[in-house]
Design an enzyme around this catalytic site. Sequence first.
Site, PDB file in Angstrom:
ATOM      1  N   GLU A   7       0.820  -1.219   0.000  1.00 37.69           N
ATOM      2  CA  GLU A   7       0.000   0.000   0.000  1.00 37.69           C
ATOM      3  C   GLU A   7       0.851   1.264   0.000  1.00 37.69           C
ATOM      4  OE1 GLU A   7      -3.521  -0.582   2.114  1.00 37.69           O
ATOM      5  OE2 GLU A   7      -3.649   1.471   2.861  1.00 37.69           O
ATOM      6  N   ASP A 152      -2.485  -3.313   2.984  1.00 31.73           N
ATOM      7  CA  ASP A 152      -2.866  -3.423   4.401  1.00 31.73           C
ATOM      8  C   ASP A 152      -4.030  -4.396   4.569  1.00 31.73           C
ATOM      9  OD1 ASP A 152      -0.939  -1.561   4.740  1.00 31.73           O
ATOM     10  OD2 ASP A 152      -2.248   0.030   5.503  1.00 31.73           O
ATOM     11  N   TYR A 361       6.296   5.696  11.995  1.00 25.89           N
ATOM     12  CA  TYR A 361       5.123   5.933  11.159  1.00 25.89           C
ATOM     13  C   TYR A 361       3.997   6.586  11.977  1.00 25.89           C
ATOM     14  CZ  TYR A 361       1.707   4.970   7.524  1.00 25.89           C
ATOM     15  OH  TYR A 361       0.757   5.100   6.553  1.00 25.89           O
TER      16      TYR A 361
END
Length: 853
Positions: A7, A152, A361
């Site tokens: 992704e 994901d 992240y």
Amino acid sequence: MILVVTEKNDAAQQIARLLSESGKPKADKVYNTPIYRFRKGGEDWVTIGLRGHIMQPDFPPELKFDPQEGWYGLTAEGEHLPADVPDGLARPPFATKRKPFLADGVDIKGWKIPSLPYLVWAPIEKLPAEKEIIRSLKNLAKKADSVIIGTDFDREGELIGSDALKQILSVAPDVNVSRARYSAFTKAEIDHAFDNLVALDQDLADAGESRQHIDLIWGAVLTRYLTCVRFGGLGNTRSAGRVQTPTLALVVERERERMAFVPEDYWVLSGEATHADSDPFRITHATARFTDHDAAEKAYGHVRDAKTATVRAVTRKSRRVNPPVPFNTTSMQAAAAAEGISPARAMRLAESLYMDGLISYPRVDNTVYPSSLDLRECVRTLSSVPQFAPTCKALLGQGTLHATRGKQETTDHPPIYPTGAANPDNLQPAEWKLYNLIARRFLATLMGPATIEGTKVELDVAGEPFVATGNVLAVPGFRAIYPYGLKKDDQLPELNEGDVCDVTSMALDAKQTEPPARYSQGKLIQEMEKRGLGTKSTRASIIQRLYDVKYLKNDPAEPSKLGMAIIDALTSYAPRITTPEMTAELEGDMTKVAEGVDTQAQVVDHSRALLAGMMDGLIDHKDDLSEAIADAVTADAKIGVCPKCGRDLVVKTSAKTRGSFAGCMGWPDCDVTYPLPKGRIEPIEGEAGVCPECGAPRVKVHPFRNRPYETCINPACPTNREPDIVVGECAACKAAGRHGDLVAHKSEKSGKRFIRCTNYDECGTSYPLPQRGELHATGETCPECGAPIVEVVTQRGPWRICVNMDCPSREKKAAASTRGARGVRGAAGRSKAAGRSGAAGRSGASTSRRKKA
DNA sequence: GCAAGGTC
């Protein structure tokens, strides 16, 4: 070759690292897209990261906004397709023409246009949104023997993977396809996923696409309705949507509670006391709030002349405050909001810190550090930042590190933690502020609790019971590194039963209960999460959107009149869009599609029918809504009353200069206008909003990054007059053998301050001046250029400047200020100087900030 | 120049 599609780039990189036998995949590029090559099991592997959705659903081109004609819709009055028959889903026969069609052929300016009800049933196409990525993906697909979709492991991920797969199959129809499902970037999890490949779940992807279509249809139809209902779509967009509208409704609801709130009177009896030359401390009557005025006065009567207070009892209680849990997106946004960084800005800054390798992240729900995360190593990394070094040293000296755990535990990403040591000199001030917050939060999660020593002292003052309380941070624990939101100590002197204190003052204060507080942006984010509105990745931008379309203003969030009118209108005629229930029901429908119980078409058509049923009311009442919205917009623009004719004075935008000014609603009968000071203008309610000197409105001005101030908007008003000041002698005149004085004036027309020579007609000498702050002559001249130096006193203190814009001293100042702006005193004057003196200082600074990227 | 959802 085996192609793995993920992704995002980050995931492509991690998977390559975890799958490759050497542990060192080779970074490469196809066109401009990063890819990672490695060997595994005797085969060549390649991973590529998408950028989220690569396809975007939209209406056919003929139903889109037209730059010449705008949006249509309401012009087709009363044209409805039956709510229960989705016949209109077929592409209508006008498809060959650029301009759309209406069944009964209503002509506007010679064009046949569609009705808004038609849009409810319009077909939806899927268009490429990331052409570069798609090109790279196709390029690799042609060379691949098999493809593994590794997006994901959630609904949107399945849809993103399905869209990517369609692109792949269009160039490689016979390629082998499978799906890897993982929920953590650990060796074991990734190995397991790639050893146990499954098929892509098209039902789950369809569920995601249903969500897209329903959001688009409801959003587009209602947005076009609200935007077009008044001026046929010219002017500002007025939006609506499944998430933004219920969010706005939350804020509006709170505002209505505040408006309906009836304050109640109460009285507080309190004073100050000292003991044996101690600092004074506050004593308050044991009845903290008297609601009965007579009782309050009676108690006050007893104590008003009291000189002493006798300690009756002392109780000590220590409270333990546990360290905070690790940051996920929501808690980080809320904590940043409390520090004055809006959630949307926090996400932009976090993205930038993540790209610089300084934090992990930033889009996570998880609040539990995974066991694979080496906490000790993270602390070691942070120890090279001087601000954190002592704490890090202490932590590293401990045997083992214990981290707090939050309630939400997912395994896709770790909570937000610092991954690198930052140097404040290389970051923008706001970036450092956020990094500092994240780093300190991380350290705090590894530290011990804080202990607050609470003391309650009961006293007797002339027979009336009083209390004094003290709170002292006795054991700092995590508070040593994490001071955010920490209350200041209120220290009591050492007191024991029987001690007699001196009462130094006593007063009875009349107070009123306060209405419920408005939502701060941080609270709003949390409330959205609680009600299931939006996701961690979208909430910040949705709140920002409400500000951008001017439904919200200020922080804490306050709805504009327009925002309130929009909620009123939709609550009456499309209530479904105004509550979180639509999201909740959508989730139920999505589950049915994912389970194969319902199809995408059934769910979307059902939703279309619900919307179609609401179009009747919206179109029947379009004149009422039009008027309500227009009134709200005018009310929002109003800054006061015209002193000449008594009509409203509103903020207007000049067609020529695109700047804003204050103008009378009575124009052209009344020609009153005023220039507006720079910054956001807030009207002042009531009498204080009318200048006692000239009758023009007084307003509160919020200059960008400066403290707000109040002023009369009439530049000719005596309250705005400033005496002319001679700031020096004109050098040009002196050179020409005559005398000229340089005088600082303030224009009565524009309100602008400037310097002009008394012989201006002959020598033409003039200089601009800083518009804010108190101006003083210094009698000095600039050693570099000979122009006068003036002193300006602002709220941030005095500063001096050479009035000559082209003076070399200004260049130096600009360069110095961009370097020094990260310090405590990020002065407005200096950044202004940097802005004016052109590119030199600024571009230098921005390259130094970007050098890591 | 419409939504919300991904991500840059």
